[in-house]
Enzyme design. Sequence first.
Site, PDB file in Angstrom:
ATOM      1  N   GLY A   1      20.805  37.563  28.490  1.00  0.00           N
ATOM      2  CA  GLY A   1      19.991  35.974  29.155  1.00  0.00           C
ATOM      3  C   GLY A   1      20.483  35.666  30.126  1.00  0.00           C
TER       4      GLY A   1
ATOM      5  CD  GLN B   1      24.164  31.298  34.514  1.00  0.00           C
ATOM      6  OE1 GLN B   1      25.199  31.609  34.404  1.00  0.00           O
ATOM      7  NE2 GLN B   1      23.904  30.784  35.248  1.00  0.00           N
ATOM      8  CB  SER B   2      24.159  37.234  29.919  1.00  0.00           C
ATOM      9  OG  SER B   2      24.897  38.722  29.211  1.00  0.00           O
ATOM     10  CG  ASN B   3      29.546  34.273  29.204  1.00  0.00           C
ATOM     11  OD1 ASN B   3      29.406  33.559  30.586  1.00  0.00           O
ATOM     12  ND2 ASN B   3      29.041  33.643  27.669  1.00  0.00           N
TER      13      ASN B   3
ATOM     14  CB  CYS C   1      24.174  40.689  32.453  1.00  0.00           C
ATOM     15  SG  CYS C   1      22.824  41.218  31.374  1.00  0.00           S
TER      16      CYS C   1
END
Length: 447
Positions: A163, A165-167, A169
């Site tokens: 997503g 705001q992917s943690n 990534c």
Amino acid sequence: MLCYNWNFSRGSFIIFNPAPASFPIQSIINSKKNPIKLIPKQEIIRSSYSSSTANSSTRSKTAMEAVPNPQKPTFEFLTKKPYVPPSWASHLNPIPSHVFSLGHFPTPIHKWNLPNLPKGTEVYLKRDDLSGMQLSGNKVRKLEFLLADAVAQGADCIITIGGIQSNHCRATAVAAKYLNLDCYLILRTSKVLVDKDPGLTGNLLVERLVGAHIDLVSKEEYAKVGGVALTDVLKAKLLNEGRKPYVIPVGGSNSLGTWGYIEAVREIEEQLQDVKDEVVFDDIVVACGSGGTIAGLSVGSWLSDLKAKVHAYCVCDDPEYFYEYAQGLLDGLHAGVSSRDIVTIQNAKGLGYAMNTTEELKFVQEIAEASGVVLDPVYSGKAAFGMIRNMAENPKNWEGRRVLFIHTGGLLGLFDKTQELAPLVSNWRRMDIHESIPRKEGTGKMF
């Protein structure tokens, strides 16, 4: 005051009783009738990560095939070492050959004085949000194994997906650069924003600072094409350019990444062995967003002497999906067990992935104000909200039990919720300085 000595070789701890704390808190799931009071006694199990006179290894000797000279400082962060699994997991297959040291482990465990718990219930917190700064959260444990495999395969860049705001990534982007690898991120966003600059909020700021290459896709495109096909498209493009990409799935959740939380179970066991007063956890509670963390925790708890019941609160999709996905990860390790027998999964997604009700955000704010523990709104915040609600609705199921809640990080995700949180934290004012207070230019130095 209770105090125990440091144990440098395995990760040390201190247990102590601090002075009573008092924090006002207005309401928490179904608690309007009862004023909330904090338990003044608190126990903390604290880890030590390095010492100039002791072994700075952040893992046990059994986890790494290297025992440094305890009289000399060592530099093991970002090093790759042979991996030896716990004895109780040695029959799983395949076993990783190597692991990178990317996180600060072991992470601390401490008592979490939540309000309005069922009679005799104790909740402890495993602080995987403290596994690092740029790399904080549960994803680091998975990346230690996944990036060791990427390097072993000769990769020169990493591809992953998540997503906006992917943690995961963000953690992957940082870890890749630590290891001198380029990182390519495919990020889901809304169709009205897919052609616009994604901005610098939260995880995006860190990703862009470390030079990650970002490809945006709309949620609608993602739903129709799928994450696997999207990463395959980017992989083919990079291969044609002469690159050597290594693909990490959503959340780092494949069978190899599952070893991150199998290893975490060993870490928890070793921390409990260090505690003078016997502590046994009856339950483990954790958020579930991609499935790898719950697969590792549940199979590790089942195989080891921990034998805690694992409760997962899914923040996307539904329990049926995650039972099946976790089963695939367990089958990939030849674990020989049904996911339904070792983990209970409940729905906690509310309005949807990364979407919050005012009640959920108020819960996050109240817990922070009451205990100093900041939960992220996407994962641990929803899981803790679900746990407390379950305890309120079914107190008999939790009475007298000792629960370990895994804080999986995600603090940067709060920065994407500032508008929604602003009305909940309006505790500010201009300081009133009476005119009788002497004033003289140059008295106060502003550095």
